[in-house]
Design a protein around this motif. Structure first.
Motif, PDB file in Angstrom:
ATOM      1  N   ASN A 240      12.745 -31.288 -44.872  1.00  0.00           N
ATOM      2  CA  ASN A 240      11.927 -31.150 -44.133  1.00  0.00           C
ATOM      3  C   ASN A 240      12.431 -31.697 -42.783  1.00  0.00           C
ATOM      4  OD1 ASN A 240       8.911 -29.855 -43.968  1.00  0.00           O
ATOM      5  ND2 ASN A 240       9.092 -31.152 -45.637  1.00  0.00           N
ATOM      6  N   GLN A 241      12.874 -30.436 -41.561  1.00  0.00           N
ATOM      7  CA  GLN A 241      13.494 -30.663 -40.302  1.00  0.00           C
ATOM      8  C   GLN A 241      12.703 -30.323 -39.459  1.00  0.00           C
ATOM      9  OE1 GLN A 241      17.585 -29.037 -39.100  1.00  0.00           O
ATOM     10  NE2 GLN A 241      18.073 -30.342 -40.079  1.00  0.00           N
TER      11      GLN A 241
ATOM     12  N   GLU B 180      13.495 -29.576 -35.959  1.00  0.00           N
ATOM     13  CA  GLU B 180      14.403 -29.734 -34.422  1.00  0.00           C
ATOM     14  C   GLU B 180      13.580 -29.346 -33.243  1.00  0.00           C
ATOM     15  OE1 GLU B 180      17.559 -26.216 -34.525  1.00  0.00           O
ATOM     16  OE2 GLU B 180      18.282 -26.709 -36.153  1.00  0.00           O
ATOM     17  N   PHE B 181      14.011 -30.393 -31.808  1.00  0.00           N
ATOM     18  CA  PHE B 181      13.723 -30.355 -30.730  1.00  0.00           C
ATOM     19  C   PHE B 181      14.362 -30.403 -30.242  1.00  0.00           C
ATOM     20  CE2 PHE B 181      14.688 -34.322 -32.256  1.00  0.00           C
ATOM     21  CZ  PHE B 181      15.151 -35.891 -30.862  1.00  0.00           C
ATOM     22  N   ASN B 182      14.371 -29.409 -28.466  1.00  0.00           N
ATOM     23  CA  ASN B 182      15.079 -29.494 -27.451  1.00  0.00           C
ATOM     24  C   ASN B 182      14.131 -29.628 -26.770  1.00  0.00           C
ATOM     25  OD1 ASN B 182      17.635 -28.268 -28.312  1.00  0.00           O
ATOM     26  ND2 ASN B 182      16.533 -27.516 -29.891  1.00  0.00           N
ATOM     27  N   SER B 183      14.987 -29.652 -25.427  1.00  0.00           N
ATOM     28  CA  SER B 183      14.828 -29.165 -23.750  1.00  0.00           C
ATOM     29  C   SER B 183      15.697 -29.346 -22.800  1.00  0.00           C
ATOM     30  CB  SER B 183      13.821 -30.527 -22.960  1.00  0.00           C
ATOM     31  OG  SER B 183      14.983 -31.344 -23.099  1.00  0.00           O
ATOM     32  N   LYS B 184      15.860 -28.935 -21.750  1.00  0.00           N
ATOM     33  CA  LYS B 184      17.419 -29.139 -21.292  1.00  0.00           C
ATOM     34  C   LYS B 184      18.150 -30.104 -20.997  1.00  0.00           C
ATOM     35  CE  LYS B 184      15.916 -24.832 -17.788  1.00  0.00           C
ATOM     36  NZ  LYS B 184      14.705 -25.029 -18.454  1.00  0.00           N
ATOM     37  N   LYS B 185      17.501 -31.128 -21.476  1.00  0.00           N
ATOM     38  CA  LYS B 185      17.950 -32.421 -20.643  1.00  0.00           C
ATOM     39  C   LYS B 185      18.363 -32.701 -22.455  1.00  0.00           C
ATOM     40  CE  LYS B 185      17.580 -37.045 -18.651  1.00  0.00           C
ATOM     41  NZ  LYS B 185      16.893 -37.903 -17.498  1.00  0.00           N
ATOM     42  N   ARG B 186      17.024 -32.843 -22.999  1.00  0.00           N
ATOM     43  CA  ARG B 186      18.445 -33.781 -24.463  1.00  0.00           C
ATOM     44  C   ARG B 186      17.298 -33.172 -25.754  1.00  0.00           C
ATOM     45  NH1 ARG B 186      16.770 -40.258 -22.576  1.00  0.00           N
ATOM     46  NH2 ARG B 186      18.721 -39.826 -21.603  1.00  0.00           N
ATOM     47  N   GLY B 187      18.270 -32.726 -26.571  1.00  0.00           N
ATOM     48  CA  GLY B 187      17.917 -32.553 -27.941  1.00  0.00           C
ATOM     49  C   GLY B 187      18.096 -33.254 -28.830  1.00  0.00           C
ATOM     50  N   GLY B 188      17.616 -32.876 -30.696  1.00  0.00           N
ATOM     51  CA  GLY B 188      18.177 -33.974 -31.814  1.00  0.00           C
ATOM     52  C   GLY B 188      17.367 -32.491 -32.954  1.00  0.00           C
ATOM     53  N   ASN B 189      18.110 -33.613 -34.026  1.00  0.00           N
ATOM     54  CA  ASN B 189      17.292 -33.258 -35.225  1.00  0.00           C
ATOM     55  C   ASN B 189      16.056 -34.959 -35.798  1.00  0.00           C
ATOM     56  OD1 ASN B 189      19.193 -32.738 -36.027  1.00  0.00           O
ATOM     57  ND2 ASN B 189      18.650 -33.584 -37.460  1.00  0.00           N
ATOM     58  N   ILE B 190      14.843 -34.500 -36.650  1.00  0.00           N
ATOM     59  CA  ILE B 190      14.132 -35.580 -37.043  1.00  0.00           C
ATOM     60  C   ILE B 190      14.127 -35.117 -38.687  1.00  0.00           C
ATOM     61  CG2 ILE B 190      12.381 -36.644 -37.932  1.00  0.00           C
ATOM     62  CD1 ILE B 190      11.749 -36.247 -34.328  1.00  0.00           C
ATOM     63  N   ASP B 191      15.005 -35.216 -39.661  1.00  0.00           N
ATOM     64  CA  ASP B 191      15.068 -35.766 -41.219  1.00  0.00           C
ATOM     65  C   ASP B 191      14.214 -36.050 -41.615  1.00  0.00           C
ATOM     66  OD1 ASP B 191      16.702 -33.591 -40.045  1.00  0.00           O
ATOM     67  OD2 ASP B 191      18.327 -34.604 -40.584  1.00  0.00           O
ATOM     68  N   PHE B 192      13.300 -35.315 -43.019  1.00  0.00           N
ATOM     69  CA  PHE B 192      12.751 -35.916 -43.828  1.00  0.00           C
ATOM     70  C   PHE B 192      13.110 -35.998 -44.896  1.00  0.00           C
ATOM     71  CE2 PHE B 192       9.938 -36.100 -39.863  1.00  0.00           C
ATOM     72  CZ  PHE B 192       9.631 -37.793 -40.296  1.00  0.00           C
ATOM     73  N   TRP B 193      13.446 -36.733 -45.958  1.00  0.00           N
ATOM     74  CA  TRP B 193      13.901 -35.994 -47.141  1.00  0.00           C
ATOM     75  C   TRP B 193      12.893 -36.203 -48.385  1.00  0.00           C
ATOM     76  CZ3 TRP B 193      18.746 -33.346 -47.328  1.00  0.00           C
ATOM     77  CH2 TRP B 193      19.624 -34.040 -45.715  1.00  0.00           C
ATOM     78  N   GLY B 194      12.110 -35.609 -49.246  1.00  0.00           N
ATOM     79  CA  GLY B 194      11.729 -35.827 -50.255  1.00  0.00           C
ATOM     80  C   GLY B 194      12.000 -36.546 -51.489  1.00  0.00           C
ATOM     81  N   LEU B 195      13.054 -36.786 -51.313  1.00  0.00           N
ATOM     82  CA  LEU B 195      13.183 -38.949 -51.729  1.00  0.00           C
ATOM     83  C   LEU B 195      13.184 -39.754 -51.118  1.00  0.00           C
ATOM     84  CD1 LEU B 195      16.168 -37.427 -53.756  1.00  0.00           C
ATOM     85  CD2 LEU B 195      13.987 -37.883 -54.817  1.00  0.00           C
ATOM     86  N   GLY B 196      12.434 -39.342 -50.103  1.00  0.00           N
ATOM     87  CA  GLY B 196      12.033 -41.126 -48.883  1.00  0.00           C
ATOM     88  C   GLY B 196      12.669 -41.290 -47.543  1.00  0.00           C
TER      89      GLY B 196
END
Length: 96
Positions: A38-39, A41-57
């Protein structure tokens, strides 16, 4: 094995509201490096990135600053690293 309390449901219920001003995009992949993914993605004009939640924890957090073009946070935490996950989300909140 203890189920991680920091997961996609926790994110939606407890953390996503802290990302006001960010565009969020939720993605799901059946097969990733550590099980399903489960990923967010988050974005704004200034910053962005992603958070990953893997099935195995496993949990990953990546943050990029578009203005300075530098990486602000890049962590991959193992399932048992609950304290580190909490600290990583605190750091993420500070960066936003």
């Amino acid at each position: 094995m203890m189920e991680s309390t920091i997961n996609i449901e926790w994110f939606k219920n407890e953390f996503s509201s802290k990302l006001s001003g960010y565009e969020l995009e939720y993605k799901f992949f059946n097969e990733g490096d550590f099980g399903s993914l489960n990923q967010i993605e988050f974005n704004s004009k200034k910053r962005g990135g992603n958070i990953d939640f893997w099935g195995l924890g496993w949990t990953g957090i990546f943050v990029w600053d578009y203005e300075t073009e530098e990486q602000l946070l890049n962590v991959l935490l193992e399932p048992h690293q609950e304290k580190e996950k909490e600290q990583a989300f605190k750091k993420l909140e500070e960066l936003l």
